[in-house]
Enzyme design. Structure first.
Site, PDB file in Angstrom:
ATOM      1  N   ASP A 189       0.850  -1.192   0.000  1.00  8.68           N
ATOM      2  CA  ASP A 189       0.000   0.000   0.000  1.00  8.68           C
ATOM      3  C   ASP A 189       0.891   1.250   0.000  1.00  8.68           C
ATOM      4  OD1 ASP A 189      -3.185   0.554   1.214  1.00  8.68           O
ATOM      5  OD2 ASP A 189      -1.742   2.201   1.108  1.00  8.68           O
ATOM      6  N   ASN A 221     -13.103  -3.012   3.042  1.00 10.25           N
ATOM      7  CA  ASN A 221     -14.110  -1.954   3.106  1.00 10.25           C
ATOM      8  C   ASN A 221     -15.025  -1.996   1.883  1.00 10.25           C
ATOM      9  OD1 ASN A 221     -12.841  -0.956   5.452  1.00 10.25           O
ATOM     10  ND2 ASN A 221     -11.410   0.247   4.231  1.00 10.25           N
ATOM     11  N   GLN A 230     -14.337   2.869   1.935  1.00  6.14           N
ATOM     12  CA  GLN A 230     -13.761   2.433   0.651  1.00  6.14           C
ATOM     13  C   GLN A 230     -13.506   3.645  -0.228  1.00  6.14           C
ATOM     14  OE1 GLN A 230     -16.191  -0.246  -1.744  1.00  6.14           O
ATOM     15  NE2 GLN A 230     -14.427  -0.891  -2.959  1.00  6.14           N
ATOM     16  N   HIS A 258     -10.706  -5.070  -2.696  1.00  8.47           N
ATOM     17  CA  HIS A 258      -9.351  -5.328  -2.191  1.00  8.47           C
ATOM     18  C   HIS A 258      -9.421  -5.677  -0.718  1.00  8.47           C
ATOM     19  CE1 HIS A 258     -10.169  -0.996  -2.000  1.00  8.47           C
ATOM     20  NE2 HIS A 258      -9.483  -0.975  -0.881  1.00  8.47           N
ATOM     21  N   HIS A 316      -7.150  -5.468   2.746  1.00  9.12           N
ATOM     22  CA  HIS A 316      -5.971  -4.904   3.410  1.00  9.12           C
ATOM     23  C   HIS A 316      -5.359  -5.945   4.342  1.00  9.12           C
ATOM     24  CE1 HIS A 316      -6.828  -0.535   2.614  1.00  9.12           C
ATOM     25  NE2 HIS A 316      -8.056  -0.988   2.501  1.00  9.12           N
TER      26      HIS A 316
HETATM   27  P1  AMP Z   1      -9.799   1.673   0.752  1.00 10.24           P
HETATM   28  O1  AMP Z   1      -9.857   2.964   1.528  1.00 10.24           O
HETATM   29  O2  AMP Z   1     -10.211   0.479   1.526  1.00 10.24           O
HETATM   30  O3  AMP Z   1     -10.506   1.797  -0.578  1.00 10.24           O
HETATM   31  O4  AMP Z   1      -8.251   1.452   0.459  1.00 10.24           O
HETATM   32  C1  AMP Z   1      -7.573   2.027  -0.598  1.00 10.24           C
HETATM   33  C2  AMP Z   1      -6.107   1.888  -0.279  1.00 10.24           C
HETATM   34  O5  AMP Z   1      -5.393   1.954  -1.489  1.00 10.24           O
HETATM   35  C3  AMP Z   1      -5.521   2.949   0.633  1.00 10.24           C
HETATM   36  O6  AMP Z   1      -4.922   2.320   1.769  1.00 10.24           O
HETATM   37  C4  AMP Z   1      -4.491   3.670  -0.233  1.00 10.24           C
HETATM   38  O7  AMP Z   1      -3.351   4.050   0.486  1.00 10.24           O
HETATM   39  C5  AMP Z   1      -4.172   2.622  -1.265  1.00 10.24           C
HETATM   40  N1  AMP Z   1      -3.766   3.097  -2.577  1.00 10.24           N
HETATM   41  C6  AMP Z   1      -4.393   4.008  -3.359  1.00 10.24           C
HETATM   42  N2  AMP Z   1      -3.750   4.135  -4.536  1.00 10.24           N
HETATM   43  C7  AMP Z   1      -2.703   3.265  -4.501  1.00 10.24           C
HETATM   44  C8  AMP Z   1      -1.672   2.918  -5.422  1.00 10.24           C
HETATM   45  N3  AMP Z   1      -1.573   3.515  -6.618  1.00 10.24           N
HETATM   46  N4  AMP Z   1      -0.774   1.979  -5.046  1.00 10.24           N
HETATM   47  C9  AMP Z   1      -0.857   1.381  -3.838  1.00 10.24           C
HETATM   48  N5  AMP Z   1      -1.816   1.659  -2.923  1.00 10.24           N
HETATM   49  C10 AMP Z   1      -2.715   2.592  -3.248  1.00 10.24           C
END
Ligand code: AMP
Ligand code: ZN
Length: 140
Positions: A32, A88, A95, A101, A103
């Site tokens: 992440d 999420n 989300q 995805h 975590h």
């Molecule tokens: P969510 O809030 O559950 O949708 O999680 C999205 C996650 O994606 C967050 O923890 C971000 O830090 C991560 N994220 C967003 N863009 C990227 C990216 N390009 N590469 C890696 N992680 C990302």
């Protein structure tokens, strides 16, 4: 199906480079970019499903097998003390990227994160009513 406008589709399928920890035919696990803790990773299916409601049950089950395998590896290799597995669905649930995805968030003593919820309290009547609402009209 993949979504041309989805960044996680592009990352999962290798069109955008990422720090990959694991890959198979169906999934890519990446680090992440905004890590909650040291080693925070994301399990991404290569097909586009917006959330848990859209992903097929057997794909979700295999994603959890990946969570066990890679989550264990992260914890062991980084010497973490625990692991949160977080998934999420919907903006109000936190989300931010609408591609399913999971975590993997390794936890360390006093890591300063607060991923758990504030416990609530409902009356027995309210608890019964909620259970009844969830179970109403259910085929058994
Ligand atoms: P969510 O809030 O559950 O949708 O999680 C999205 C996650 O994606 C967050 O923890 C971000 O830090 C991560 N994220 C967003 N863009 C990227 C990216 N390009 N590469 C890696 N992680 C990302
Ligand atoms: Zn996608």
């Amino acid at each position: 199906m993949r979504d041309d406008n989805c960044i996680f589709c592009k990352i999962a399928n290798g069109e955008i480079p990422s720090r990959t920890l694991y890959e198979d035919e169906e999934f890519r696990v990446i680090m992440d970019l905004g890590p909650a803790t040291r080693g925070h990773a994301l399990i991404l299916p290569k097909e586009h499903y917006a959330n848990l409601f859209e992903i097929p049950a057997d794909t979700a089950a295999r994603a959890m097998q990946v969570a066990k395998k890679v989550g264990t590896q992260i914890v062991e290799k980084l010497g973490a003390n625990g692991l949160n597995v977080v998934q999420n669905n919907g903006e109000c649930a936190g989300q931010t990227v609408p591609h399913f995805h999971i975590h993997l968030i390794p936890r360390y003593q006093d890591d300063g994160q607060h991923i758990l919820w504030k416990p609530g309290k409902l009356s027995d009547e309210e608890m019964d009513a909620i259970r009844d609402q969830i179970l109403a009209d259910q085929e058994s």
